[in-house]
Design a protein around this motif. Structure first.
Motif, short mmCIF file in Angstrom:
data_model
loop_
_atom_site.label_atom_id
_atom_site.label_comp_id
_atom_site.label_asym_id
_atom_site.label_seq_id
_atom_site.Cartn_x
_atom_site.Cartn_y
_atom_site.Cartn_z
N GLN A 1 0.83 -1.19 0.00
CA GLN A 1 0.00 0.00 0.00
C GLN A 1 0.87 1.25 0.00
N SER A 2 0.39 2.30 -0.67
CA SER A 2 1.04 3.61 -0.66
C SER A 2 2.52 3.46 -1.03
N MET A 3 3.44 4.06 -0.26
CA MET A 3 4.86 4.02 -0.58
C MET A 3 5.47 2.64 -0.36
N PHE A 4 4.68 1.71 0.17
CA PHE A 4 5.17 0.35 0.41
C PHE A 4 4.75 -0.60 -0.71
N GLU A 5 4.21 -0.05 -1.80
CA GLU A 5 3.75 -0.88 -2.91
C GLU A 5 4.91 -1.58 -3.60
N TYR B 1 -4.18 6.34 10.48
CA TYR B 1 -3.81 6.91 9.18
C TYR B 1 -4.40 6.07 8.06
N ARG B 2 -4.60 6.72 6.94
CA ARG B 2 -4.87 5.95 5.73
C ARG B 2 -3.62 5.14 5.41
N PHE B 3 -3.85 3.90 4.99
CA PHE B 3 -2.76 3.03 4.57
C PHE B 3 -3.14 2.48 3.21
N GLY B 4 -3.00 3.33 2.19
CA GLY B 4 -3.43 2.95 0.86
C GLY B 4 -4.94 2.78 0.80
N ASP B 5 -5.39 1.57 0.62
CA ASP B 5 -6.83 1.29 0.57
C ASP B 5 -7.46 1.24 1.95
N TYR B 6 -6.64 1.10 2.99
CA TYR B 6 -7.16 0.75 4.30
C TYR B 6 -6.90 1.83 5.36
N PRO C 1 -3.32 -8.06 14.72
CA PRO C 1 -1.85 -8.16 14.84
C PRO C 1 -1.09 -7.07 14.09
N TRP C 2 0.08 -6.76 14.63
CA TRP C 2 1.02 -5.89 13.93
C TRP C 2 1.68 -6.67 12.81
N GLN C 3 1.86 -6.02 11.66
CA GLN C 3 2.44 -6.67 10.48
C GLN C 3 3.59 -5.81 9.94
N THR C 4 4.73 -6.42 9.74
CA THR C 4 5.94 -5.70 9.33
C THR C 4 5.92 -5.35 7.85
N VAL C 5 6.23 -4.07 7.53
CA VAL C 5 6.27 -3.62 6.15
C VAL C 5 7.64 -3.09 5.73
N ALA C 6 8.50 -2.78 6.70
CA ALA C 6 9.80 -2.20 6.36
C ALA C 6 10.74 -2.33 7.54
N LYS C 7 12.02 -2.03 7.28
CA LYS C 7 13.04 -2.04 8.32
C LYS C 7 13.79 -0.71 8.29
N LEU C 8 13.98 -0.12 9.44
CA LEU C 8 14.78 1.10 9.57
C LEU C 8 16.17 0.70 10.06
N LEU D 1 2.22 11.94 1.54
CA LEU D 1 1.34 11.35 0.54
C LEU D 1 -0.12 11.34 0.97
N LYS D 2 -1.00 11.57 0.01
CA LYS D 2 -2.43 11.48 0.29
C LYS D 2 -2.82 10.05 0.63
N THR D 3 -2.05 9.08 0.16
CA THR D 3 -2.35 7.68 0.46
C THR D 3 -1.92 7.29 1.88
N LEU D 4 -1.30 8.23 2.60
CA LEU D 4 -0.99 8.03 4.02
C LEU D 4 -1.66 9.13 4.84
N GLN D 5 -2.84 9.54 4.43
CA GLN D 5 -3.55 10.66 5.06
C GLN D 5 -3.76 10.45 6.56
N PRO D 6 -3.41 11.43 7.38
CA PRO D 6 -3.75 11.38 8.80
C PRO D 6 -5.27 11.41 8.97
N LEU D 7 -5.79 10.57 9.87
CA LEU D 7 -7.23 10.45 10.06
C LEU D 7 -7.63 10.75 11.50
N GLY D 8 -8.86 11.20 11.68
CA GLY D 8 -9.42 11.39 13.01
C GLY D 8 -9.17 12.77 13.59
#
Length: 366
Positions: free
Chosen positions: A76-80, A201-206, A280-287, A315-322
């Motif tokens: 999703q988003s920059m993680f596509e 936050y928005r996470f692409g579609d979710y 559950p937490w799901q890993t998408v990247a490593k710093l 990115l709009k695909t990581l829009q802050p929500l709430g």
């Protein structure tokens, strides 16, 4: 059901966001109160800092590494797509006092500017290819929505120097435990501290929250190293970071927790922790942060005097929500404008890691 096949809530689904009456008035009141806090700190230090996260504990550069083989629901988003991004990061203490003694338990923060990010940006950040990501060491946000934030900041301004009186007012609230928790957090080595987005936050579609998890064995072992007021100095957290980063690489997992149930995982109210057993937490990247000096004075001054971290820079695909994030959209620019005005400095929106000063790390090849 596998994580890939769960029914995750879309970011634009009905009920994800629900603006309450008088929110705009509450938000502007908070912005004005944050400015008042900044002016009070200026009067003490003759220098203006951010209204929160005023105390810098360390600054480092590194890489955010996204793998190529993420499952479809996480692409999703920059993680596509897989790739590596240069980052600059700041460790901080959350309150607005830059002179806060490290021996006083309080939430700690972590902020990250990710460079060379491309896509449709919000207007505030459309002219520079960066994604700002911010974290806090407590999973729930005590300033849970605009109304709560207005009430709590008002109490802190009135009674911040009189804890018994402040607690008397906090104990009259239904969210007493949430509001008092900040004073009893575990005061430990920042390199071993898990950090959270707190808000959604928005996470692409979710819809999702995110966290940063120390993952090297060296970092994990530091979790037992807690601050001892009778043994340690007032800047112990910064010194611990300098000692660690001068001798070790650091690694963190960037994880997302996707929303499946708005009643159980509220977006508008950030004072509730989303149950990690159920969601559950799901890993998408490593710093990855290579060994370096974590307290470069030039970089510290540059960050505090010129930089603004804002989740609406991205990115709009990581829009802050709430509600808390709609509040940030107003408060952060107003706080930044006052800080730069009172310090006689201009806000600088760096576009590349090469524009960030203080790179005295021979191991960093960014």
């Amino acid at each position: 059901m596998s994580l890939e096949n769960r029914k995750y809530i879309r970011w634009d689904a009905e009920g994800v966001e629900n603006i309450q009456p008088n929110e705009a008035e509450d938000i502007q009141a908070v912005a004005d109160m944050i400015n008042a806090i900044q002016k009070a700190q200026w009067n003490s230090h003759r220098h203006c800092f951010g209204g929160t996260h005023a105390r810098t504990q360390g600054l480092v550069k590194g890489k955010l590494i996204i793998p190529d083989d993420l499952p479809k629901h996480l692409k999703q988003s920059m993680f596509e797509h897989g790739g590596e991004y240069a980052v600059v990061c700041r460790y901080s203490s959350e309150p607005g006092d830059p002179g806060l003694d490290d021996r006083i338990p309080q939430p700690r923060g972590f902020a990250m500017k990710v460079f060379d990010v491309h896509g449709e940006m919000f207007d505030a950040g459309k002219d520079f290819p960066t994604q700002d990501i911010e974290f806090n060491s407590t999973p729930a946000l005590d300033l849970a929505n605009a109304k709560t934030t207005r009430e709590i900041i008002d109490l802190r301004i009135k009674y911040g120097n009189d804890q018994p009186e402040l607690y008397k007012h906090l104990e009259a609230r239904k969210d007493t435990d949430l509001q008092k928790y900040r004073d009893s957090v575990r005061n430990t080595h920042l390199e071993s501290t898990r950090q959270y987005s707190q808000t959604a936050y928005r996470f692409g579609d979710y819809v999702a929250k995110y966290c940063l998890v120390p993952s090297s064995e060296t970092q994990k072992k530091l979790y037992e190293e807690t601050v001892k007021p009778d043994q340690h100095e007032s800047d112990i957290l910064s010194k611990w970071l300098q000692n660690f980063h001068g001798a070790h690489d650091a690694e963190y997992l960037l994880q997302f927790q996707l929303c499946e149930n708005l009643e159980d995982q509220p977006v508008e109210y950030a004072g509730k922790v989303w149950d990690a057993e159920k969601y559950p937490w799901q890993t998408v990247a490593k710093l990855v942060i290579p060994r370096q000096n974590s307290f470069n004075y030039e970089l510290k001054t540059f960050w505090e005097d010129h930089i603004r971290v804002d989740p609406w820079h991205g990115l709009k695909t990581l829009q802050p929500l709430g509600s808390p994030n709609r509040l940030r959209r107003v408060v952060y620019p107003q706080s930044s404008a006052l800080r730069h005005k009172m310090n006689g400095r201009k806000e600088t929106n760096v576009k590349s890691i090469s524009e960030v000063p203080g790179d005295d790390n021979p191991r960093a090849s960014l």
